[in-house]
Design an enzyme around this catalytic site. Structure first.
Site, PDB file in Angstrom:
ATOM      1  N   ARG A 126      53.008  61.447  71.886  1.00  0.00           N
ATOM      2  CA  ARG A 126      52.252  60.227  72.217  1.00  0.00           C
ATOM      3  C   ARG A 126      53.191  59.190  72.817  1.00  0.00           C
ATOM      4  NH1 ARG A 126      53.141  55.472  68.691  1.00  0.00           N
ATOM      5  NH2 ARG A 126      53.310  57.092  67.098  1.00  0.00           N
TER       6      ARG A 126
ATOM      7  N   TYR B 296      41.803  57.303  64.450  1.00  0.00           N
ATOM      8  CA  TYR B 296      42.799  56.479  65.138  1.00  0.00           C
ATOM      9  C   TYR B 296      42.201  55.142  65.568  1.00  0.00           C
ATOM     10  CZ  TYR B 296      45.295  60.968  65.358  1.00  0.00           C
ATOM     11  OH  TYR B 296      45.901  62.158  65.045  1.00  0.00           O
TER      12      TYR B 296
ATOM     13  N   ILE C 254      51.939  67.720  71.690  1.00  0.00           N
ATOM     14  CA  ILE C 254      51.092  66.557  72.010  1.00  0.00           C
ATOM     15  C   ILE C 254      51.824  65.245  71.723  1.00  0.00           C
ATOM     16  CG2 ILE C 254      48.793  67.629  71.871  1.00  0.00           C
ATOM     17  CD1 ILE C 254      48.715  66.695  68.887  1.00  0.00           C
TER      18      ILE C 254
HETATM   19  P1  NDP Z   1      55.421  61.494  68.337  1.00  0.00           P
HETATM   20  O1  NDP Z   1      56.369  62.452  67.713  1.00  0.00           O
HETATM   21  O2  NDP Z   1      54.643  61.919  69.514  1.00  0.00           O
HETATM   22  O3  NDP Z   1      56.262  60.171  68.687  1.00  0.00           O
HETATM   23  C1  NDP Z   1      55.647  59.021  69.198  1.00  0.00           C
HETATM   24  C2  NDP Z   1      56.716  57.949  69.344  1.00  0.00           C
HETATM   25  O4  NDP Z   1      57.683  58.371  70.301  1.00  0.00           O
HETATM   26  C3  NDP Z   1      56.180  56.624  69.838  1.00  0.00           C
HETATM   27  O5  NDP Z   1      56.857  55.603  69.116  1.00  0.00           O
HETATM   28  C4  NDP Z   1      56.584  56.569  71.298  1.00  0.00           C
HETATM   29  O6  NDP Z   1      56.833  55.238  71.694  1.00  0.00           O
HETATM   30  C5  NDP Z   1      57.863  57.342  71.289  1.00  0.00           C
HETATM   31  N1  NDP Z   1      58.130  58.034  72.564  1.00  0.00           N
HETATM   32  C6  NDP Z   1      57.331  58.927  73.188  1.00  0.00           C
HETATM   33  N2  NDP Z   1      57.926  59.388  74.298  1.00  0.00           N
HETATM   34  C7  NDP Z   1      59.112  58.731  74.396  1.00  0.00           C
HETATM   35  C8  NDP Z   1      60.162  58.776  75.338  1.00  0.00           C
HETATM   36  N3  NDP Z   1      60.118  59.593  76.389  1.00  0.00           N
HETATM   37  N4  NDP Z   1      61.244  57.954  75.138  1.00  0.00           N
HETATM   38  C9  NDP Z   1      61.299  57.128  74.065  1.00  0.00           C
HETATM   39  N5  NDP Z   1      60.338  57.062  73.119  1.00  0.00           N
HETATM   40  C10 NDP Z   1      59.241  57.869  73.290  1.00  0.00           C
HETATM   41  O7  NDP Z   1      54.500  60.946  67.144  1.00  0.00           O
HETATM   42  P2  NDP Z   1      52.945  60.896  66.818  1.00  0.00           P
HETATM   43  O8  NDP Z   1      52.854  60.625  65.373  1.00  0.00           O
HETATM   44  O9  NDP Z   1      52.207  59.997  67.718  1.00  0.00           O
HETATM   45  O10 NDP Z   1      52.437  62.404  67.064  1.00  0.00           O
HETATM   46  C11 NDP Z   1      51.923  62.845  68.294  1.00  0.00           C
HETATM   47  C12 NDP Z   1      50.411  62.987  68.241  1.00  0.00           C
HETATM   48  O11 NDP Z   1      50.044  64.021  67.333  1.00  0.00           O
HETATM   49  C13 NDP Z   1      49.674  61.760  67.713  1.00  0.00           C
HETATM   50  O12 NDP Z   1      49.638  60.706  68.633  1.00  0.00           O
HETATM   51  C14 NDP Z   1      48.345  62.371  67.376  1.00  0.00           C
HETATM   52  O13 NDP Z   1      47.555  62.558  68.535  1.00  0.00           O
HETATM   53  C15 NDP Z   1      48.780  63.691  66.765  1.00  0.00           C
HETATM   54  N6  NDP Z   1      48.955  63.615  65.286  1.00  0.00           N
HETATM   55  C16 NDP Z   1      48.125  64.357  64.492  1.00  0.00           C
HETATM   56  C17 NDP Z   1      48.219  64.302  63.128  1.00  0.00           C
HETATM   57  C18 NDP Z   1      47.294  65.117  62.294  1.00  0.00           C
HETATM   58  O14 NDP Z   1      47.223  64.890  61.082  1.00  0.00           O
HETATM   59  N7  NDP Z   1      46.575  66.057  62.872  1.00  0.00           N
HETATM   60  C19 NDP Z   1      49.232  63.464  62.448  1.00  0.00           C
HETATM   61  C20 NDP Z   1      50.109  62.790  63.364  1.00  0.00           C
HETATM   62  C21 NDP Z   1      49.972  62.877  64.719  1.00  0.00           C
HETATM   63  P3  NDP Z   1      56.382  54.682  73.142  1.00  0.00           P
HETATM   64  O15 NDP Z   1      54.904  54.456  73.060  1.00  0.00           O
HETATM   65  O16 NDP Z   1      57.172  53.441  73.295  1.00  0.00           O
HETATM   66  O17 NDP Z   1      56.752  55.711  74.170  1.00  0.00           O
END
Ligand code: NDP
Length: 286
Positions: A244, A56, A242
Site C-alpha cells: 500500500r 478500512y 499488495i
Molecule cells: P505495507 O507493508 O504495504 O506497507 C505500507 C507502508 O509502506 C506505508 O506506510 C507506505 O507509506 C509505505 N511505503 C509503501 N511503498 C513505499 C516506498 N516505495 N517507499 C517508502 N515507503 C513506502 O503495509 P499494509 O499494512 O498497508 O499492507 C498492505 C495491504 O495489505 C494493506 O493496505 C491491505 O490492503 C492489506 N492488508 C490485509 C490485512 C488482512 O488482515 N487481510 C492486514 C493488513 C493489510 P506511503 O503511503 O508513504 O508510501
C-alpha cells in the site's frame, strides 16, 4: 507500462500477482488528492488489482477506490474486498457486499474475502459466498488470516474447496507461512495474497530495512531495500503482493520491483539474516 505477471486461480482465472493495498487510505480529507493520485498512477502504470475491505476507514478506502477506478475498463480490473467476520453470515453478508459495491461504484467483485475467522460457522459463510457467486455478485471468494488448520477445516465444509485464495501476512522478516501454509496452499493450487509485504515500511520488524544483507542485495540490483522486500515475496509464483502507498512515486517504485529477479546467491544472503522457519510458527497477524 509495467509487466505484471499473473497466477491462475484453480478455475483457470488469471489473477495479477501485484496489486495495491488500501488500508488507511481514504481516511483523511487532507490526504485525499495525494492518495487518489497514487492509486491512479498505479492504474495508469498497468496495475489492475486493488485490495480493500469494508473495515478500512469504515468504507472510506472503498470510496476512494471507487473514485480512482472511474473511467477505467471495469472488466480489466481485479477488485478484492473483505467482509468483517461478524457480517459473514446471513443476512448481514448480503447487505455488506451491496454496501461495498455501492461504495466502489461497481456491480461485482472479482474476489470477496472473509477478513478473519469469527463466530459465524464456516459452513454458513461458504454457503453465502457460493450464493453470491451464483448470483454474479462476486466472481470468486476466499479467506484471510487462515493458517493450515483453518484451511483444512474449511476444506471439510461443503464447497469449502472452492476457496480461491488465502490472504496472510508475509514479508522477509516474517516467513512463518513458508513452513506449512504455503506448501498446503501450493498443493491445493491456491495462491497466497501476501499482506504487509513491506512490513509496513519496515515498522513491523526492527532492523529489517537496514539489515546489511538486505542493503547488499539492494545494492546489487540498484534497488531500494523495500523493492527487495517485494522481490522476495514475488519470487514465489504462487504469491501475490499488495503493498500500500498513498504516494505516486512510491507506487511506481513498488511496481518496478516486479522486474527484479533475485538470484540463488541473493536468496542465500537474505536467508542468512532472515532464515526460513525450521519448525511450525504461529500465524503472524497485524
Ligand atoms: P505495507 O507493508 O504495504 O506497507 C505500507 C507502508 O509502506 C506505508 O506506510 C507506505 O507509506 C509505505 N511505503 C509503501 N511503498 C513505499 C516506498 N516505495 N517507499 C517508502 N515507503 C513506502 O503495509 P499494509 O499494512 O498497508 O499492507 C498492505 C495491504 O495489505 C494493506 O493496505 C491491505 O490492503 C492489506 N492488508 C490485509 C490485512 C488482512 O488482515 N487481510 C492486514 C493488513 C493489510 P506511503 O503511503 O508513504 O508510501
Amino acid at each position: 507500462m509495467a509487466f505484471i505477471a499473473t497466477v491462475s486461480l484453480a478455475d483457470g482465472t488469471p489473477m495479477p500477482r501485484f496489486g495495491m493495498g488500501t488500508w488507511y487510505l481514504g481516511e483523511s480529507a487532507h490526504a485525499h488528492d495525494r492518495e487518489l493520485a497514487a492509486l491512479r498512477a498505479g492504474l495508469d502504470a498497468g496495475v489492475r488489482l486493488i485490495d480493500t475491505a469494508e473495515m478500512y476507514g469504515s468504507g472510506a478506502a472503498e470510496r476512494l477506490v471507487g473514485e480512482a477506478i472511474r473511467g477505467y475498463n471495469r472488466e480489466e480490473l481485479f477488485l478484492v474486498s473483505k467482509v468483517y467476520p461478524h457480517n459473514a453470515g446471513r443476512p448481514e453478508i448480503f447487505e455488506s457486499v451491496e454496501a461495498s459495491l455501492e461504495r466502489l461504484g461497481t456491480d461485482y467483485l472479482d474476489m470477496y474475502l472473509l477478513h478473519w475467522r469469527g463466530a459465524v460457522p464456516l459452513s454458513e459463510t461458504v454457503e453465502c459466498m457460493e450464493e453470491l457467486v451464483e448470483d454474479g455478485v462476486i466472481r470468486h471468494w476466499g479467506v484471510s488470516n487462515f493458517d493450515a488448520d483453518d484451511l483444512e477445516e474449511l476444506y471439510g465444509v461443503f464447497c469449502g474447496d472452492h476457496c480461491a485464495v488465502n490472504q496472510d501476512l508475509y514479508h522477509l522478516g516474517s516467513r512463518g507461512v513458508e513452513y506449512e501454509i504455503l506448501p498446503w496452499m501450493r498443493s491445493a493450487g491456491m495462491p497466497l495474497m501476501a499482506y504487509c509485504p513491506l512490513a509496513q515500511a519496515g515498522d513491523l520488524r526492527r532492523g529489517l530495512v537496514s539489515d546489511p544483507a538486505v542493503v547488499e542485495v539492494a545494492h546489487r540490483h540498484g534497488a531500494s531495500p523495500l523493492q527487495i522486500l517485494l522481490a522476495f515475496v514475488l519470487r514465489d509464483p504462487m504469491v501475490v503482493a499488495i503493498p500500500r502507498s498513498g504516494d505516486a512515486a512510491h507506487v511506481l517504485e513498488n511496481i518496478a520491483a516486479c522486474d527484479i529477479e533475485l538470484s540463488g546467491d541473493d536468496l542465500s544472503l537474505l536467508s542468512s539474516s532472515f532464515p526460513a522457519p525450521a519448525h511450525p510458527v504461529p500465524l503472524d497477524i497485524v
